[in-house]
Scaffold this active site. Structure first.
Site, short mmCIF file in Angstrom:
data_model
loop_
_atom_site.label_atom_id
_atom_site.label_comp_id
_atom_site.label_asym_id
_atom_site.label_seq_id
_atom_site.Cartn_x
_atom_site.Cartn_y
_atom_site.Cartn_z
CB ILE A 1 -12.74 36.14 17.08
CG1 ILE A 1 -12.17 37.30 16.27
CG2 ILE A 1 -11.63 35.23 17.57
CD1 ILE A 1 -11.68 38.42 17.07
CB CYS A 2 -13.05 31.29 17.74
SG CYS A 2 -13.02 29.55 18.18
CG MET A 3 -18.60 29.89 20.37
SD MET A 3 -18.48 29.66 22.16
CE MET A 3 -19.99 28.81 22.50
#
Lengths: 240, 404
Positions: free
Chosen positions: B152-154
């Site tokens: 998720i994301c980074m």
């Protein structure tokens, strides 16, 4: 004993006729000497006063160079320029003696704080522009709607209109170079101030039985490197 | 011509009515705010099965018999920014719960709260250190050669790096709102990050303060995030369920751990400023992250209106990896809405579950050829689709029922 001997030598030297003659001549020169010292000190003092007055008058000169159709913005810029050209140099006067490094770091922190405060004020001023502009646009829009006879009856509709206009202005501002520059400058000045402040805190901690951030960072770095080496060794041992 | 008329009387009448409503609302709101509220987040039961330094591994307790189609455990890797609790914000809108209801054996990394002692940790330490140790733990505990990975994301960026460096340990990769191409002018974050002097920042702060980052995120849209959001709250203060959900979200948003300094420095310099990852030039732990080595199936989900990771930052990865089985899914939502909005709840998790099921079934423990998708007989695949469509329909029904 040594003191008494020295005193004896001095007394015998002073009783010589040539020495007595010299002393009486120097006494007659004393008023001249005092007068010269006084004149020189007064001259320096007056010159310093003159310089200070001249620098104070520069405040007006700096301000004159700007347009004052946007008073808030220009006064901030005028103060920033005045500080950088006229006041900052006093904080950069080389310090002398045993405590010179500490005093220098203290002066630097004061300087960094002043620079950060000014850029923060400028940044906040930039951030307030969308509010100013959105109110102006809102006024124009209401005028148009009034002319067209389409003014909304629901008061909440005005809020919705305003927030949409405000959002649009913020988006335009955020994409501008002016904003990016102001933000980067404020952040940079904050970081420089924090860095200087941390150094004087470390100076003051030296005399106290408390480890400073630098001490702890050195320790953490060693711990980090040791842990990394151990983990690698463990991995290599498990999978030779 | 008739003079324009300002309906002052009507506006005043509306204002008067509003004043009455506000008074009534304030009374109700004070009753609600003074009564006990259910604002707990991350309430799905789990146990900590592994811990290394500040990093913990959550294993969620199953709520039904294990799925026959997704037999491999799924490891979810959240970003170092904010907390993984977002996936389990409230029982009715919980990605975690949806995965558990599908019978997935679910693990999630809790990165914890980095302190000053963690400032020297690099991307290498997170990816080849903590993440790899966790993957090893799950592989050994579940006796599988590969696991399913979701980032998720980074955390998605970390998963991409991990999968390229350790392709032999990842069966399927799911990236969600994951930045991989940083050379885009679409998002303000990408524009701003290019001018940030990250060296000076990390030298001054040590770790990147979570509060400072949060302030930056609020500045991405102050009109909505600092004004309109709270106006909305005041307008709905008399609605208990709204208040509870609003507070849950506030709890999550402002729960921001600091980011370890060296990790942040490398992420900004190598990714945001040099855009090395998508060019397969990023170096992590002395090794080049070659995206051509990412050969497992890849599902890449992103939000059309994501202001933090805009489509241009997320949708390039599928064209750069070595895998031939890739899919991009663009959902009609933003960065957080993808996980918490009721609309995407009906699309997001069912899509991942279905995608994983098609690729995970009948391949447990058996090494698979690089870049090939598990082949199934057409009739079997159709049967699978029908079965999954039924399951998704059931999930949707439950979700509708909860909303009602």
């Amino acid at each position: 004993m040594t003191i008494l001997k020295s005193w004896g030598t001095l007394t015998s030297a002073m009783t010589e006729p040539s020495s007595l003659d010299s002393v009486s001549r120097s006494l007659s020169l004393m008023p001249d000497f005092v007068m010269k010292v006084f004149q020189s000190s007064l001259g320096s003092y007056m010159k310093l006063q003159e310089q200070l007055l001249a620098k104070t008058q520069n405040l007006g000169k700096e301000a004159e160079a700007y347009r004052f159709d946007n008073l808030d913005q220009d006064s901030l810029k005028a103060w920033s320029d005045f500080y950088k050209s006229e006041i900052r140099q006093y904080l950069n006067i080389p310090q002398l003696g045993l405590t010179r490094f500490y005093q220098e770091r203290m002066n630097q922190t004061i300087d960094k704080f002043n620079v950060f405060s000014t850029s923060l004020a400028e940044f906040m001023q930039v951030l307030s522009l969308p509010f100013e502009k959105s109110i102006k646009v809102m006024q124009d829009k209401i005028e148009d709607l009034t002319r067209e006879g389409k003014l909304p009856e629901d008061p909440q509709e005005y809020y919705r209109m305003w927030i949409k206009i405000l959002e649009g202005h913020f988006m335009t501002l955020f994409k501008s170079e002016e904003y990016t520059r102001a933000m980067a400058e404020t952040l940079g000045n904050l970081e420089e101030f924090l860095y200087s402040r941390n150094r004087i805190i470390e100076d003051s901690l030296q005399s106290l039985p408390i480890p400073s951030n630098k001490d702890m960072d050195d320790l953490y770095q060693e711990l980090y490197q040791i842990k990394k080496r151990i983990k690698n060794l463990e991995k290599n041992t498990a999978n030779p | 011509m008739e003079k324009p008329k300002i309906p002052v009387d009507t506006i005043l009448r509306h204002l008067a009515q509003d004043a009455d409503r506000v008074q009534e609302r304030a009374q109700k709101a004070s009753d609600i705010l003074l009564s006990p509220l259910s604002t707990e987040i991350a309430s799905t039961p789990y146990e900590i099965v592994y811990q290394e330094d500040r990093v913990k591994l959550k294993h969620y307790l199953p709520v039904r018999e294990p799925s026959k189609d997704i037999t491999r455990p799924l490891l979810v890797v959240y970003a170092l920014i904010n907390r993984e609790t977002m996936l389990d914000l409230q029982p009715e809108r919980s990605v975690v719960k949806n995965f558990l209801e599908a019978g997935i054996d679910l693990y999630m990394i809790d990165w914890g709260y980095p302190s000053r002692k963690d400032k020297f940790l690099t991307i290498d330490d997170h990816v080849n250190g903590y993440m790899d140790n966790i993957v090893e733990y799950i592989r050994s505990k579940n006796k599988v050669d590969k696991i399913n990975l979701m980032g998720i994301c980074m955390g998605g960026t970390f998963c991409v790096i991990y999968s390229a460096l350790h392709p032999e340990k990842v069966k399927n990769l799911v990236t969600t709102v994951c930045p991989t191409n940083f050379d885009t002018e679409e998002g303000l974050l990408h524009i701003w990050m290019k001018d940030v002097d990250v060296d000076r920042m990390i030298d001054a702060f040590g770790n990147m303060p979570g509060d400072l980052m949060n302030f930056g995120f609020l500045l991405l849209n102050p009109a909505r995030l600092m004004i309109d959001k709270y106006v909305g709250f005041f307008e709905n203060m008399d609605n208990k369920s709204f208040v509870e959900n609003f507070i849950r979200m506030e709890k999550w948003i402002f729960d921001s751990p600091d980011v370890p300094g060296e990790t942040f420095r490398q992420f900004v310099k190598d990714c945001y400023q040099k855009n090395l990852l998508i060019q397969s030039k990023l170096m992590v732990g002395g090794k080049r992250v070659d995206l051509k080595k990412l050969t497992m199936p890849l599902l890449n989900i992103y939000g059309q209106y994501d202001h933090l990771v805009p489509p241009g930052a997320a949708n390039k990865i599928t064209g750069k990896v070595g895998s031939k089985d890739t899919e991009d899914v663009c959902l009609d939502t933003g960065h957080i809405g993808i996980y918490v909005s009721s609309k995407t709840q009906r699309e997001f998790t069912p899509k991942i579950i279905q995608w994983l099921a098609h690729r995970d079934a009948d391949t447990r423990g058996s090494p698979e050829k690089k870049g090939t998708r598990p082949k199934k007989a057409a009739s079997e695949s159709k049967k699978d689709d029908m079965q999954w469509n039924k399951r998704i329909a059931r999930l949707k029904e439950r979700s509708h029922a909860r909303e009602k």
